[in-house]
Design a protein around this motif. Structure first.
Motif, short mmCIF file in Angstrom:
data_model
loop_
_atom_site.label_atom_id
_atom_site.label_comp_id
_atom_site.label_asym_id
_atom_site.label_seq_id
_atom_site.Cartn_x
_atom_site.Cartn_y
_atom_site.Cartn_z
N ASP A 10 64.47 102.38 -32.67
CA ASP A 10 65.61 101.71 -32.06
C ASP A 10 66.89 102.40 -32.59
O ASP A 10 66.85 103.08 -33.63
N ASP A 12 70.70 100.85 -32.46
CA ASP A 12 71.67 99.95 -33.11
C ASP A 12 71.00 99.03 -34.14
O ASP A 12 70.03 98.34 -33.84
N GLY A 13 71.53 99.03 -35.34
CA GLY A 13 71.01 98.17 -36.40
C GLY A 13 69.81 98.77 -37.10
O GLY A 13 69.33 98.20 -38.09
N THR A 14 69.32 99.91 -36.59
CA THR A 14 68.14 100.55 -37.18
C THR A 14 68.52 101.94 -37.72
O THR A 14 68.38 102.20 -38.91
N ASP A 179 65.21 96.51 -35.43
CA ASP A 179 65.88 95.47 -36.24
C ASP A 179 65.84 94.08 -35.60
O ASP A 179 66.52 93.19 -36.09
N THR A 180 65.09 93.92 -34.50
CA THR A 180 65.11 92.61 -33.82
C THR A 180 63.69 92.17 -33.44
O THR A 180 62.78 93.01 -33.36
N ASP A 183 62.18 94.31 -30.74
CA ASP A 183 61.52 95.56 -31.16
C ASP A 183 60.10 95.26 -31.62
O ASP A 183 59.17 96.00 -31.30
MG MG Z 1 68.69 97.25 -32.53
#
Ligand code: MG
Length: 239
Positions: A10, A12-14, A179-180, A183
């Motif tokens: 992923d 964003d956030g990863t 991150d979610t 995912d």
């Molecule tokens: Mg993400």
């Protein structure tokens, strides 16, 4: 040596944090292409594809699903243009260990790495470059313009990996890092391994509510993440 693992990241956030730039560009692009943003102010993007986001925000405003789909190409262009204009005002940066992990995996002939993101194609490349990644380092990519539901991107990614290396990866050889819960759901949808990182909007406790998953605080310990990716014996480890 032929590849034996397929790792999907992923964005964003990863791999990186875009610090609100994506939402700001989304607002501008939606106003330009659709004339409205719907209830964007209270919307949480995390884990959703941009196609899903547009449907969620625009069908209550009277847009049909076909109208949204038909506008995706224009939206991708508008979003990239607005992002390019505003990104200098935001700090877009790689998350701990992300560069090191991507480099370590990219150097291995037994691993194919790819991107599985909810972002539109041009936005994905812009964010990756801004955080110091080369989009070309990822052998395959699937984007949020290709399906409304994130889990629908997984078979596309496996098809593309096969086109890339001539090998059909089985679910046991696929690792999805995100991150979610969406995912994690992507991994579960085919029986692949899920690695979640608590560097996005979701806490470790939230992510652990979706087993089987290995939850990491971040990707900083390259050797430990590599061991997880390469060794099937390491399920549900806490690190
Ligand atoms: Mg993400």
């Amino acid at each position: 040596m032929s590849p034996r693992k397929f790792v999907l990241f992923d964005i964003d956030g990863t791999l990186l944090r875009a610090s609100g730039s994506g939402k700001a560009a989304t607002e501008r692009a939606m106003r330009e292409v659709f004339g409205t943003v719907g209830r964007l102010a209270e919307y949480r993007f995390s884990g959703k594809t941009d196609w899903f986001t547009l449907l969620h925000l625009l069908t209550p405003e009277g847009f049909t699903e076909a109208e949204v789909e038909a506008a995706l190409v224009d939206y991708d262009l508008a979003l990239a243009r607005h992002m390019s204009e505003i990104m200098k005002d935001y700090r877009i940066h790689a998350l701990p260990g992300a560069h090191e992990l991507v480099r370590a995996l990219q150097a291995r002939p037994d691993v194919v790495i790819g991107i599985l993101t909810g972002n539109m194609p041009q936005m994905a490349a812009i964010k990756l470059r801004a955080a110091g990644f080369d989009p070309g380092d990822f052998a395959v990519a699937v984007y949020g313009s290709e399906a409304p539901m994130r889990r629908q991107l997984v078979p596309l990614a496996i098809d593309r990996a096969e086109q890339y290396c001539g090998l059909r990866f089985t679910p046991a050889d696929v690792i999805i890092i995100g991150d979610t819960p969406d995912d994690i759901d992507c991994a579960h949808s085919i029986g692949a391994k899920a690695i979640a990182v608590a560097t996005g909007m979701q806490s470790r406790a939230e992510l652990e509510q979706h087993p089987p998953v290995t939850v990491l605080d971040d990707l900083a310990d390259t050797r430990a993440v590599l061991a997880l990716i390469l060794d099937d014996a390491h399920q549900n480890l806490r690190i």
